[in-house]
Design a protein around this motif. Structure first.
Motif, short mmCIF file in Angstrom:
data_model
loop_
_atom_site.label_atom_id
_atom_site.label_comp_id
_atom_site.label_asym_id
_atom_site.label_seq_id
_atom_site.Cartn_x
_atom_site.Cartn_y
_atom_site.Cartn_z
N GLU A 1 -1.92 -8.84 -8.51
CA GLU A 1 -3.04 -7.97 -8.85
C GLU A 1 -2.77 -6.57 -8.28
OE1 GLU A 1 -5.75 -8.50 -10.67
OE2 GLU A 1 -5.55 -10.64 -10.96
N LEU A 2 -3.05 -5.55 -9.08
CA LEU A 2 -2.86 -4.19 -8.59
C LEU A 2 -3.70 -3.91 -7.36
CD1 LEU A 2 -2.65 -2.02 -11.83
CD2 LEU A 2 -0.84 -2.53 -10.19
N THR A 3 -4.86 -4.53 -7.27
CA THR A 3 -5.71 -4.31 -6.10
C THR A 3 -5.10 -4.88 -4.83
OG1 THR A 3 -6.95 -6.32 -6.61
CG2 THR A 3 -7.83 -4.24 -7.46
N ASP A 4 -4.19 -5.85 -4.95
CA ASP A 4 -3.53 -6.44 -3.79
C ASP A 4 -2.17 -5.83 -3.52
OD1 ASP A 4 -5.47 -8.20 -2.96
OD2 ASP A 4 -4.76 -9.83 -4.24
N SER A 5 -1.70 -5.02 -4.42
CA SER A 5 -0.38 -4.42 -4.23
C SER A 5 -0.55 -2.98 -3.78
CB SER A 5 0.44 -4.49 -5.51
OG SER A 5 -0.12 -3.66 -6.49
N GLY A 6 0.50 -2.48 -3.25
CA GLY A 6 0.51 -1.07 -2.87
C GLY A 6 1.57 -0.36 -3.68
N GLU A 7 2.29 0.45 -3.04
CA GLU A 7 3.31 1.26 -3.67
C GLU A 7 4.57 0.45 -3.94
OE1 GLU A 7 5.40 5.53 -2.56
OE2 GLU A 7 3.87 4.68 -1.27
N VAL A 8 5.29 0.81 -4.98
CA VAL A 8 6.60 0.26 -5.27
C VAL A 8 7.58 1.42 -5.10
CG1 VAL A 8 8.09 -0.78 -7.02
CG2 VAL A 8 5.67 -1.40 -6.92
N LEU A 9 8.60 1.22 -4.28
CA LEU A 9 9.52 2.32 -4.02
C LEU A 9 10.94 1.83 -3.86
CD1 LEU A 9 9.48 3.17 -0.33
CD2 LEU A 9 7.47 2.09 -1.24
N PRO A 10 11.91 2.72 -4.07
CA PRO A 10 13.30 2.34 -3.80
C PRO A 10 13.44 1.93 -2.34
CG PRO A 10 13.20 4.42 -4.98
CD PRO A 10 11.80 4.08 -4.59
N VAL A 11 14.39 1.07 -2.08
CA VAL A 11 14.54 0.54 -0.73
C VAL A 11 15.06 1.62 0.21
CG1 VAL A 11 15.58 -1.27 0.68
CG2 VAL A 11 15.00 -1.74 -1.70
N PRO A 12 14.27 1.97 1.23
CA PRO A 12 14.75 2.94 2.22
C PRO A 12 15.70 2.24 3.20
CG PRO A 12 12.57 2.21 2.82
CD PRO A 12 12.91 1.54 1.51
N PRO A 13 16.30 2.97 4.10
CA PRO A 13 17.13 2.31 5.11
C PRO A 13 16.29 1.32 5.91
CG PRO A 13 17.48 4.69 5.16
CD PRO A 13 16.33 4.44 4.22
N LEU A 14 16.85 0.14 6.14
CA LEU A 14 16.16 -0.89 6.89
C LEU A 14 16.78 -1.01 8.28
CD1 LEU A 14 15.90 -3.69 4.16
CD2 LEU A 14 14.21 -1.96 4.76
N SER A 15 15.93 -1.08 9.29
CA SER A 15 16.40 -1.27 10.66
C SER A 15 16.37 -2.76 10.96
CB SER A 15 15.50 -0.54 11.66
OG SER A 15 15.54 0.84 11.40
#
Length: 170
Positions: free
Chosen positions: A42-56
């Motif tokens: 559900e869009l109400t339960d999701s947030g932003e979709v973005l390319p994967v940033p660097p992960l620590s």
């Protein structure tokens, strides 16, 4: 880096979305792929979709915990959604995306998914007549018009599941 759009493109997009809202096109679901499975949230339960940033990386965590991502100064725990469900790990490159979930529920969590599949309408799916899925975060099994199986994510149940919350190795 975020893609810049012109004011004209923004206005055209806004007009299109307002028109869709008035004509009843209710695309309230976001489709994504995690490993070999198609999912809807559900869009109400999701947030932003973005390319994967660097992960620590975080030591002493389970293999499905991808690490910590810094998204505009906010830290998110990243879970490889396919590996979490005993599927093949997702490489954080190419079409892979981070789906920010849980902000509405007070949890800074992100799912590493294979790809985002866009906005969907519930009317495009029929309930799957098969047996219910044993995973508690699967709210519903659906079939699209091409007879592909889709699983609807119950975000609160996923975020509350003890297995999801326990990323540390015991």
């Amino acid at each position: 880096m975020a893609k810049r759009i012109s004011l004209r493109e923004f206005q055209e997009s806004l007009v299109r979305r307002l028109t869709e809202a008035q004509t009843g096109d209710r695309r309230t679901l976001l489709g994504f792929q995690a490993g070999e499975e198609n999912w809807l949230v559900e869009l109400t339960d999701s947030g932003e979709v973005l390319p994967v940033p660097p992960l620590s990386p975080v030591p002493l965590t389970r293999p499905w915990f991808g690490g910590i991502a810094n998204v505009r100064g906010t830290l998110y725990g990243v879970v490889d959604f396919s590996a979490f469900q005993q599927g093949a790990p997702i490489a954080p490159a190419g079409h892979a995306r981070l789906l920010l979930i849980g902000a509405k529920h007070g949890v800074n969590s992100a799912l590493l998914v294979s790809r985002a599949l866009g906005l969907r309408s519930r009317e495009d799916y029929d309930t799957d007549p098969g047996a219910p899925d044993p995973r508690p975060w699967v709210a519903e099994r659906l079939r699209d018009h091409q007879n592909r199986l889709w699983l609807k994510l119950d975000t609160p149940k996923l975020l509350a599941h003890p297995g999801f919350l326990n990323a540390g190795i015991e």
